[in-house]
Motif scaffolding. Structure first.
Motif, PDB file in Angstrom:
ATOM      1  N   SER A  92       1.092  -1.177  -0.851  1.00  0.00           N
ATOM      2  CA  SER A  92       0.137   0.267  -0.175  1.00  0.00           C
ATOM      3  C   SER A  92       0.826   1.456   0.347  1.00  0.00           C
ATOM      4  N   LEU A  93       2.161   1.660  -0.163  1.00  0.00           N
ATOM      5  CA  LEU A  93       2.538   2.952  -1.039  1.00  0.00           C
ATOM      6  C   LEU A  93       1.989   3.177  -1.987  1.00  0.00           C
ATOM      7  N   LEU A  94       1.923   4.795  -1.883  1.00  0.00           N
ATOM      8  CA  LEU A  94       0.931   5.595  -3.051  1.00  0.00           C
ATOM      9  C   LEU A  94       1.929   5.766  -3.884  1.00  0.00           C
ATOM     10  N   PRO A  95       1.544   4.955  -5.188  1.00  0.00           N
ATOM     11  CA  PRO A  95       2.774   4.471  -6.228  1.00  0.00           C
ATOM     12  C   PRO A  95       3.079   6.218  -6.583  1.00  0.00           C
ATOM     13  N   TRP A  96       2.225   6.973  -6.462  1.00  0.00           N
ATOM     14  CA  TRP A  96       2.801   8.502  -7.122  1.00  0.00           C
ATOM     15  C   TRP A  96       3.425   9.170  -6.020  1.00  0.00           C
ATOM     16  N   LEU A  97       4.220   8.918  -5.336  1.00  0.00           N
ATOM     17  CA  LEU A  97       5.504   9.119  -4.253  1.00  0.00           C
ATOM     18  C   LEU A  97       6.362   8.295  -4.334  1.00  0.00           C
ATOM     19  N   THR A  98       7.773   9.003  -3.977  1.00  0.00           N
ATOM     20  CA  THR A  98       9.117   8.156  -3.820  1.00  0.00           C
ATOM     21  C   THR A  98       8.652   7.713  -2.922  1.00  0.00           C
ATOM     22  N   PHE A 120      11.139   7.459  -0.695  1.00  0.00           N
ATOM     23  CA  PHE A 120      11.257   8.790   0.384  1.00  0.00           C
ATOM     24  C   PHE A 120       9.659   9.256   0.795  1.00  0.00           C
ATOM     25  N   GLN A 121       9.589   9.918  -0.003  1.00  0.00           N
ATOM     26  CA  GLN A 121       7.892  10.716  -0.004  1.00  0.00           C
ATOM     27  C   GLN A 121       6.663   9.588   0.655  1.00  0.00           C
ATOM     28  N   ASN A 122       6.367   8.775   0.486  1.00  0.00           N
ATOM     29  CA  ASN A 122       6.017   7.531   1.078  1.00  0.00           C
ATOM     30  C   ASN A 122       5.858   7.757   2.434  1.00  0.00           C
ATOM     31  N   VAL A 123       7.165   7.795   3.302  1.00  0.00           N
ATOM     32  CA  VAL A 123       7.484   7.508   4.154  1.00  0.00           C
ATOM     33  C   VAL A 123       7.563   8.993   4.839  1.00  0.00           C
ATOM     34  N   TYR A 124       8.163   9.879   4.079  1.00  0.00           N
ATOM     35  CA  TYR A 124       7.966  11.325   4.646  1.00  0.00           C
ATOM     36  C   TYR A 124       6.571  11.805   5.305  1.00  0.00           C
ATOM     37  N   LEU A 125       5.109  11.242   4.514  1.00  0.00           N
ATOM     38  CA  LEU A 125       4.230  11.697   4.666  1.00  0.00           C
ATOM     39  C   LEU A 125       3.494  11.396   5.683  1.00  0.00           C
ATOM     40  N   ALA A 126       4.309  10.187   6.510  1.00  0.00           N
ATOM     41  CA  ALA A 126       3.957   9.845   8.131  1.00  0.00           C
ATOM     42  C   ALA A 126       4.299  10.227   8.529  1.00  0.00           C
ATOM     43  N   VAL A 127       5.352  10.547   8.559  1.00  0.00           N
ATOM     44  CA  VAL A 127       6.845  11.373   9.224  1.00  0.00           C
ATOM     45  C   VAL A 127       5.993  12.836   9.467  1.00  0.00           C
ATOM     46  N   GLN A 128       6.000  13.699   8.094  1.00  0.00           N
ATOM     47  CA  GLN A 128       4.926  14.838   8.466  1.00  0.00           C
ATOM     48  C   GLN A 128       4.462  15.166   9.760  1.00  0.00           C
ATOM     49  N   ARG A 129       3.445  13.826   8.818  1.00  0.00           N
ATOM     50  CA  ARG A 129       1.765  14.264  10.647  1.00  0.00           C
ATOM     51  C   ARG A 129       2.013  13.597  11.252  1.00  0.00           C
ATOM     52  N   VAL A 130       3.031  12.795  11.668  1.00  0.00           N
ATOM     53  CA  VAL A 130       3.307  12.817  12.843  1.00  0.00           C
ATOM     54  C   VAL A 130       4.361  14.342  14.032  1.00  0.00           C
ATOM     55  N   PHE A 131       5.685  14.254  13.344  1.00  0.00           N
ATOM     56  CA  PHE A 131       6.144  15.099  14.184  1.00  0.00           C
ATOM     57  C   PHE A 131       6.592  16.706  13.230  1.00  0.00           C
ATOM     58  N   GLY A 132       6.158  16.457  12.517  1.00  0.00           N
ATOM     59  CA  GLY A 132       5.486  17.444  11.376  1.00  0.00           C
ATOM     60  C   GLY A 132       5.607  19.650  12.097  1.00  0.00           C
ATOM     61  N   ALA A 133       5.042  19.078  13.478  1.00  0.00           N
ATOM     62  CA  ALA A 133       4.088  20.100  14.312  1.00  0.00           C
ATOM     63  C   ALA A 133       5.602  20.655  14.990  1.00  0.00           C
ATOM     64  N   ARG A 134       6.504  19.498  15.517  1.00  0.00           N
ATOM     65  CA  ARG A 134       7.002  20.041  16.336  1.00  0.00           C
ATOM     66  C   ARG A 134       8.928  19.888  16.086  1.00  0.00           C
ATOM     67  N   GLU A 135       9.075  19.752  14.767  1.00  0.00           N
ATOM     68  CA  GLU A 135       9.980  19.306  14.018  1.00  0.00           C
ATOM     69  C   GLU A 135      10.389  20.553  12.834  1.00  0.00           C
ATOM     70  N   SER A 136      11.979  20.786  13.009  1.00  0.00           N
ATOM     71  CA  SER A 136      12.503  21.565  11.509  1.00  0.00           C
ATOM     72  C   SER A 136      12.141  20.856  10.241  1.00  0.00           C
ATOM     73  N   LYS A 137      12.046  21.076   8.755  1.00  0.00           N
ATOM     74  CA  LYS A 137      11.853  19.705   8.093  1.00  0.00           C
ATOM     75  C   LYS A 137      13.751  19.222   7.325  1.00  0.00           C
ATOM     76  N   ALA A 138      14.424  19.953   7.982  1.00  0.00           N
ATOM     77  CA  ALA A 138      16.075  18.986   7.599  1.00  0.00           C
ATOM     78  C   ALA A 138      15.802  17.942   8.610  1.00  0.00           C
ATOM     79  N   GLN A 139      14.406  17.550  10.239  1.00  0.00           N
ATOM     80  CA  GLN A 139      14.498  16.622  11.177  1.00  0.00           C
ATOM     81  C   GLN A 139      13.717  16.204  10.813  1.00  0.00           C
ATOM     82  N   LEU A 140      13.041  16.702   9.850  1.00  0.00           N
ATOM     83  CA  LEU A 140      11.957  15.070   9.721  1.00  0.00           C
ATOM     84  C   LEU A 140      12.498  14.880   8.569  1.00  0.00           C
TER      85      LEU A 140
END
Lengths: 271, 278
Positions: free
Chosen positions: A87-93, A95-115
């Motif tokens: 169930s990976l989203l086929p239009w995302l790489t 990295f982007q597939n994992v980043y989508l999840a990370v961004q949702r959970v840690f995005g409010a607290r962390e910088s883009k570099a940390q994500l």
């Protein structure tokens, strides 16, 4: 034993055009922190239904599910889910597939570099740092499933939920990924619940094997502890008497006490 | 030819062979269409010689050379070059089509996402979709009191249905797995739309757009015959009134070529945005 996941008196009934269908009844199970649990049973016994309940994708008809003393009322980032067909989203790489999840959970607290760093670390954990710029269609089935695991682990879930994660893979790739999963779970000290229908996989990975009776109205038939020391090694394990005993007990349950339901369809339908 | 040879020039010793095989392939690909066109011209010539009112291919060719020598002249509202007329038609299609996309795609999205809305609007769409867009032209004239917006209105009406239907079908067919991923990751509604739904639906949307542009180009010719003014449809009808049959034949070819061009552009676009599962 600390009760980390608690499933109390849970039942699941689905409404169908032919009347209510009881999928699960009277499920009671507790999972300790850091424990690895396998749910095993024949097709249609409701193992995936039970996992979906823990994931919060469906709500139980009766009973209650708790994670760290809080009721599970829906899907949440405290649970990482690995789906059977990646169930990976086929239009995302990758990295982007994992980043989508990370961004949702840690995005409010962390910088883009940390994500990005978290995403990179999760992909490195499953050995795919080199493939992060690739699209899902450009990598093999085993690699896709590893990205799925990375996506689930990247959000640092309290529990890792896996629905037949290696079911769609060939035997060699499956063995390889099982070994990787052993290492990853040891390294991250994850609590994990995995649905499988592979006895060897269950014995190799689990601390306890939860064996379900055949559906409809399936419930827990037996819980089999696997007293094998960790770290476990596939080759050394295969000749140990405890391993063979566990394997024999699981096979006995699945094939003698609760034989394949497809062989006696008339009886199964009457229930 | 010059670009081919210059791009291959670093491998100078080998390029004649590569060029020859490329020429062979091109010749083999061209032989079918060329034979087809030759037969077509032959049949045309036979018909034109037996029916004197029909211009021969040669006469049409001469008329076309004259016509395309100055496609952008402007002698007042009723006498403009064929280039201006084609551009006028394209502009109407673009406006009507753009408005249809602006309305149709969001409506399709909402219909696909919410079963209730779909239940409300699906019967209406099913009822109105088979209606010829020209049937809406008088209503457009009534509403806008001018020919140009009425033609755009007809384009809007004919373009909107495929966009609505395809977008709705695409949204309804987004794989459950992707929606489960969105739920498990707890994505916000905005992220669900931008990261999951839109990319998943885009190929369906573009199919709708492609179907629409085909119909829109069909309809504009007919609508312009009725509304007059400028446009390739009007021009065709005007040449019929002037009894310049060569020009009618030329207009048919021009309409075909422009339609083909639109189709190719949108196919390219669709291929560019389609994701492949495996």
């Amino acid at each position: 034993m600390q009760k980390f996941v608690r499933i109390e008196n849970v039942g699941q009934t689905f409404d169908t055009p032919r009347g209510p269908f009881v999928a699960l009844r009277d499920i009671d199970l507790t999972v300790a922190q850091g424990e690895f649990i396998s749910l095993i049973g024949h097709s249609g016994c409701g193992k995936s239904t039970l996992l979906n309940l823990v994931a919060g994708l469906t709500r139980p008809s009766s009973g209650v599910l708790l994670l760290a003393e809080r009721e599970i009322t829906g899907p949440g980032p405290d649970r990482g889910v690995v789906f059977q067909n990646h169930s990976l989203l086929p239009w995302l790489t990758c990295f982007q597939n994992v980043y989508l999840a990370v961004q949702r959970v840690f995005g409010a607290r962390e910088s883009k570099a940390q994500l990005a760093e978290r995403t990179h670390a999760a992909l490195a954990l499953v050995g795919l740092a080199h493939a992060q710029a690739r699209l899902p269609r450009e990598i093999s089935g085993g690699m896709k499933q590893r990205v799925g695991i990375a996506r689930a682990l990247a959000i640092e879930p309290k529990v890792l939920l896996m629905d037949e994660p290696f079911g769609a893979l060939d035997a060699l790739t499956r063995a390889h990924l099982q070994d990787e999963l052993l290492k990853i779970v040891a390294a991250t000290r994850s609590t994990a619940i995995m649905v499988t229908h592979d006895v060897d996989e269950a014995v190799l990975l689990s601390d306890r094997i939860v064996m379900l009776t055949n559906g409809p109205a399936a419930t827990i038939g037996q819980i089999l502890p696997v007293p094998l020391p960790r770290p476990r090694d596939r080759v050394a394990l295969s000749s140990r008497p405890e391993y063979l005993e566990c394997r024999a007990a699981a096979v006995d349950f699945l094939h003698r006490l609760h034989g394949n339901p497809d062989k006696k369809p008339a009886q199964a339908q009457e229930q | 030819m010059s670009t081919v040879s210059s791009s291959l020039s670093p491998e100078a010793p080998r390029w004649p062979a590569a060029l020859r095989s490329a020429c062979d392939a091109a010749a083999r690909a061209a032989i079918g269409p060329l034979a087809g066109f030759a037969l077509f011209l032959l049949a045309w010539q036979v018909i034109a010689t037996s029916i004197p009112e029909i211009p021969t291919p040669g006469a049409t060719w001469l008329a076309a050379r004259e016509l395309f020598a100055d496609p952008f002249y402007d002698n007042g509202p009723n006498d403009k070059g064929i280039g201006w007329n084609v551009l006028a038609s394209l502009q109407r299609v673009a406006v009507g089509f753009g408005l249809a996309a602006l309305v149709g795609i969001p409506v399709g999205f909402i219909m696909g996402r919410y079963a209730m809305v779909s239940a409300m609007f699906s019967p209406i769409v099913s009822l109105l979709r088979p209606v010829s867009p020209l049937a809406w032209l008088p209503l457009g004239l009534l509403l806008f009191k001018a020919a140009d917006p009425a033609a755009i209105w007809a384009i809007f009406i004919c373009s909107i249905w495929p966009m609505v239907m395809n977008t709705a079908a695409g949204v309804a067919r987004v794989p459950r797995d992707y929606l489960n991923v969105a739920r498990v990751l707890n994505l916000s509604e905005w992220q669900v739309i931008t990261r999951v739904l839109l990319p998943a639906v885009l190929p369906y949307m573009l199919t709708g757009v492609r179907l629409s542009i085909g119909t829109a180009w069909l309809v504009i010719v007919a609508a312009e015959m009725l509304t007059g003014g400028t446009g390739i449809g009007f021009w065709l009808w005007d040449e019929w009134n002037n009894l310049k049959v060569e020009h009618i034949v030329i207009a048919i070819f021009v309409i075909g070529l422009v339609g083909l061009g639109l189709e190719i552009v949108l196919l390219r676009l669709a291929r560019r945005f389609a994701y492949a599962e495996e």
